[in-house]
Design a protein around this motif. Sequence first.
Motif, PDB file in Angstrom:
ATOM      1  N   ASP A 215      38.848  35.374  34.619  1.00  0.00           N
ATOM      2  CA  ASP A 215      40.075  34.811  34.035  1.00  0.00           C
ATOM      3  C   ASP A 215      41.261  35.719  34.326  1.00  0.00           C
ATOM      4  OD1 ASP A 215      38.718  32.635  33.025  1.00  0.00           O
ATOM      5  OD2 ASP A 215      38.418  33.512  31.035  1.00  0.00           O
ATOM      6  N   ARG A 216      41.022  37.019  34.284  1.00  0.00           N
ATOM      7  CA  ARG A 216      42.100  37.971  34.566  1.00  0.00           C
ATOM      8  C   ARG A 216      42.530  37.879  36.033  1.00  0.00           C
ATOM      9  NH1 ARG A 216      43.612  42.573  31.574  1.00  0.00           N
ATOM     10  NH2 ARG A 216      41.855  42.054  30.222  1.00  0.00           N
ATOM     11  N   ILE A 217      41.565  37.745  36.935  1.00  0.00           N
ATOM     12  CA  ILE A 217      41.904  37.587  38.352  1.00  0.00           C
ATOM     13  C   ILE A 217      42.772  36.355  38.550  1.00  0.00           C
ATOM     14  CG2 ILE A 217      41.014  37.225  40.684  1.00  0.00           C
ATOM     15  CD1 ILE A 217      38.418  38.578  39.768  1.00  0.00           C
ATOM     16  N   GLU A 218      42.370  35.260  37.937  1.00  0.00           N
ATOM     17  CA  GLU A 218      43.124  34.011  38.081  1.00  0.00           C
ATOM     18  C   GLU A 218      44.524  34.145  37.507  1.00  0.00           C
ATOM     19  OE1 GLU A 218      42.387  29.230  37.549  1.00  0.00           O
ATOM     20  OE2 GLU A 218      41.245  30.620  36.296  1.00  0.00           O
ATOM     21  N   ASP A 219      44.641  34.786  36.347  1.00  0.00           N
ATOM     22  CA  ASP A 219      45.955  34.974  35.726  1.00  0.00           C
ATOM     23  C   ASP A 219      46.863  35.812  36.622  1.00  0.00           C
ATOM     24  OD1 ASP A 219      45.171  33.510  33.540  1.00  0.00           O
ATOM     25  OD2 ASP A 219      44.735  35.249  32.270  1.00  0.00           O
ATOM     26  N   ILE A 220      46.316  36.880  37.196  1.00  0.00           N
ATOM     27  CA  ILE A 220      47.113  37.749  38.071  1.00  0.00           C
ATOM     28  C   ILE A 220      47.511  36.989  39.330  1.00  0.00           C
ATOM     29  CG2 ILE A 220      47.068  39.832  39.502  1.00  0.00           C
ATOM     30  CD1 ILE A 220      45.151  41.038  37.380  1.00  0.00           C
ATOM     31  N   SER A 221      46.561  36.290  39.930  1.00  0.00           N
ATOM     32  CA  SER A 221      46.827  35.559  41.163  1.00  0.00           C
ATOM     33  C   SER A 221      47.886  34.477  40.968  1.00  0.00           C
ATOM     34  CB  SER A 221      45.531  34.936  41.680  1.00  0.00           C
ATOM     35  OG  SER A 221      45.717  34.334  42.936  1.00  0.00           O
ATOM     36  N   ASN A 222      47.942  33.899  39.792  1.00  0.00           N
ATOM     37  CA  ASN A 222      48.897  32.821  39.512  1.00  0.00           C
ATOM     38  C   ASN A 222      50.332  33.314  39.401  1.00  0.00           C
ATOM     39  OD1 ASN A 222      47.046  30.734  39.543  1.00  0.00           O
ATOM     40  ND2 ASN A 222      46.659  30.812  37.335  1.00  0.00           N
ATOM     41  N   ILE A 223      50.517  34.592  39.079  1.00  0.00           N
ATOM     42  CA  ILE A 223      51.885  35.096  38.879  1.00  0.00           C
ATOM     43  C   ILE A 223      52.288  36.161  39.899  1.00  0.00           C
ATOM     44  CG2 ILE A 223      51.879  34.550  36.415  1.00  0.00           C
ATOM     45  CD1 ILE A 223      51.419  37.497  35.825  1.00  0.00           C
ATOM     46  N   VAL A 224      51.351  36.546  40.779  1.00  0.00           N
ATOM     47  CA  VAL A 224      51.645  37.531  41.823  1.00  0.00           C
ATOM     48  C   VAL A 224      51.430  36.862  43.173  1.00  0.00           C
ATOM     49  CG1 VAL A 224      50.894  39.674  42.891  1.00  0.00           C
ATOM     50  CG2 VAL A 224      51.021  39.524  40.408  1.00  0.00           C
ATOM     51  N   ASN A 225      52.426  36.939  44.050  1.00  0.00           N
ATOM     52  CA  ASN A 225      52.362  36.169  45.296  1.00  0.00           C
ATOM     53  C   ASN A 225      51.873  36.974  46.489  1.00  0.00           C
ATOM     54  OD1 ASN A 225      54.541  37.809  45.674  1.00  0.00           O
ATOM     55  ND2 ASN A 225      55.965  36.197  46.284  1.00  0.00           N
TER      56      ASN A 225
ATOM     57  N   VAL B  22      31.387  37.616  44.501  1.00  0.00           N
ATOM     58  CA  VAL B  22      32.411  37.923  45.504  1.00  0.00           C
ATOM     59  C   VAL B  22      33.109  36.647  45.968  1.00  0.00           C
ATOM     60  CG1 VAL B  22      32.839  38.856  47.803  1.00  0.00           C
ATOM     61  CG2 VAL B  22      31.229  40.011  46.274  1.00  0.00           C
ATOM     62  N   LYS B  23      32.340  35.606  46.218  1.00  0.00           N
ATOM     63  CA  LYS B  23      32.930  34.340  46.669  1.00  0.00           C
ATOM     64  C   LYS B  23      33.906  33.781  45.646  1.00  0.00           C
ATOM     65  CE  LYS B  23      29.090  32.974  49.674  1.00  0.00           C
ATOM     66  NZ  LYS B  23      27.972  32.037  49.875  1.00  0.00           N
ATOM     67  N   ARG B  24      33.570  33.913  44.381  1.00  0.00           N
ATOM     68  CA  ARG B  24      34.472  33.425  43.329  1.00  0.00           C
ATOM     69  C   ARG B  24      35.744  34.264  43.288  1.00  0.00           C
ATOM     70  NH1 ARG B  24      32.858  32.501  36.934  1.00  0.00           N
ATOM     71  NH2 ARG B  24      34.881  31.632  36.272  1.00  0.00           N
ATOM     72  N   CYS B  25      35.605  35.577  43.466  1.00  0.00           N
ATOM     73  CA  CYS B  25      36.781  36.453  43.490  1.00  0.00           C
ATOM     74  C   CYS B  25      37.691  36.094  44.660  1.00  0.00           C
ATOM     75  CB  CYS B  25      36.346  37.918  43.599  1.00  0.00           C
ATOM     76  SG  CYS B  25      35.568  38.605  42.120  1.00  0.00           S
ATOM     77  N   VAL B  26      37.095  35.850  45.825  1.00  0.00           N
ATOM     78  CA  VAL B  26      37.873  35.476  47.011  1.00  0.00           C
ATOM     79  C   VAL B  26      38.588  34.146  46.784  1.00  0.00           C
ATOM     80  CG1 VAL B  26      37.694  34.773  49.429  1.00  0.00           C
ATOM     81  CG2 VAL B  26      36.464  36.799  48.629  1.00  0.00           C
ATOM     82  N   ALA B  27      37.895  33.182  46.198  1.00  0.00           N
ATOM     83  CA  ALA B  27      38.501  31.874  45.937  1.00  0.00           C
ATOM     84  C   ALA B  27      39.683  31.983  44.980  1.00  0.00           C
ATOM     85  CB  ALA B  27      37.453  30.928  45.359  1.00  0.00           C
ATOM     86  N   LEU B  28      39.667  33.012  44.133  1.00  0.00           N
ATOM     87  CA  LEU B  28      40.743  33.210  43.159  1.00  0.00           C
ATOM     88  C   LEU B  28      41.905  34.023  43.726  1.00  0.00           C
ATOM     89  CD1 LEU B  28      38.618  33.871  39.927  1.00  0.00           C
ATOM     90  CD2 LEU B  28      40.010  31.852  40.435  1.00  0.00           C
ATOM     91  N   GLY B  29      41.801  34.492  44.975  1.00  0.00           N
ATOM     92  CA  GLY B  29      42.940  35.171  45.593  1.00  0.00           C
ATOM     93  C   GLY B  29      42.714  36.592  46.043  1.00  0.00           C
ATOM     94  N   MET B  30      41.475  37.095  45.934  1.00  0.00           N
ATOM     95  CA  MET B  30      41.196  38.459  46.381  1.00  0.00           C
ATOM     96  C   MET B  30      40.826  38.405  47.859  1.00  0.00           C
ATOM     97  SD  MET B  30      39.571  40.295  43.056  1.00  0.00           S
ATOM     98  CE  MET B  30      40.776  41.614  43.009  1.00  0.00           C
ATOM     99  N   ALA B  31      41.810  38.688  48.713  1.00  0.00           N
ATOM    100  CA  ALA B  31      41.653  38.473  50.152  1.00  0.00           C
ATOM    101  C   ALA B  31      40.995  39.641  50.865  1.00  0.00           C
ATOM    102  CB  ALA B  31      43.021  38.191  50.781  1.00  0.00           C
TER     103      ALA B  31
END
Length: 289
Positions: free
Chosen positions: A192-202, A218-227
């Motif tokens: 949830d924290r990853i998603e919140d950060i990804s939503n407000i940081v470009n 790892v796949k879930r983290c990548v899908a949420l914006g961890m490139a």
Amino acid sequence: MPLYSTTPMLQKAKADKHGIVAFNVHSFDSIFWVLEAAAEISSPVILQTTVGTVKQLGAQNIVRTAAAASDYYNTPTGLHLDHCTDYEVIKQAVRAGYTSVMMDASMHPFEENVSRTREVVDLAESLDVNIEAELGKVSGVEDEIVVSESDAQKAVPAECREFVEKTGVPTLAPAIGTAHGIYKGEPNIDFDRIEDISNIVNVPLVLHGGSALPDDVVKRCVALGMAKVNVSTELKNAYSEAIRKHFVENPDSLDPRRYLQKAKDAAKEMVKTKIIMVGSQDKVVSSFV
């Protein structure tokens, strides 16, 4: 093929919802087998070194070797200096030809972290060098940086946005519950924290502590914006265990070509497994160049 800035590599990965693995390399030969494995499955890749490795091998020697290997295997490659706290070492790496550096000032108060990171962003602004920074504290040991579990702190989403706005940093590594090294228990990742950060940081986010994390995590983290996904300990272990096994089974076989080939094969298999995990196989394209 020249070494590439990791900024466009990671921006494209984030947009396409796949990751790029940054593999810690600790010797000149490891540079070649990481790129050989990446080339065999057509993946861009990031080579990553610690400050200790730079001091041991020399920044210019690492850059020349990485550039030669990238050209030989025709593989898009970035070269990143990880977890550096010393501005002078960062300058040395940038001048040598590193295409990405991390200023780790996460152990300092927020405003000092901003100030130290901004100084490095200003240094690299005209050089097409990616800058990475960390917010919060990832537990575990990374080179000479040690953070206990009790001292680990997760990044605050609102602070992440403020940090990116104030520093202009193009990649951010927020602490989200991972740890450096091999996990002793079940990792407690705050999705949830990853998603919140990804939503407000470009900007693309970075997953530190990627060794031994389950593939689905790892796949879930990548899908949420961890490139960018960092892998170090697991790769070292695969290489070293292959050498250990060789001498257990063949104590009198001292030809380095034999045991190093086994170590290389084991490490290459690990590299390919991690690349496939983040979905960057068959992603060698020229559009980020």
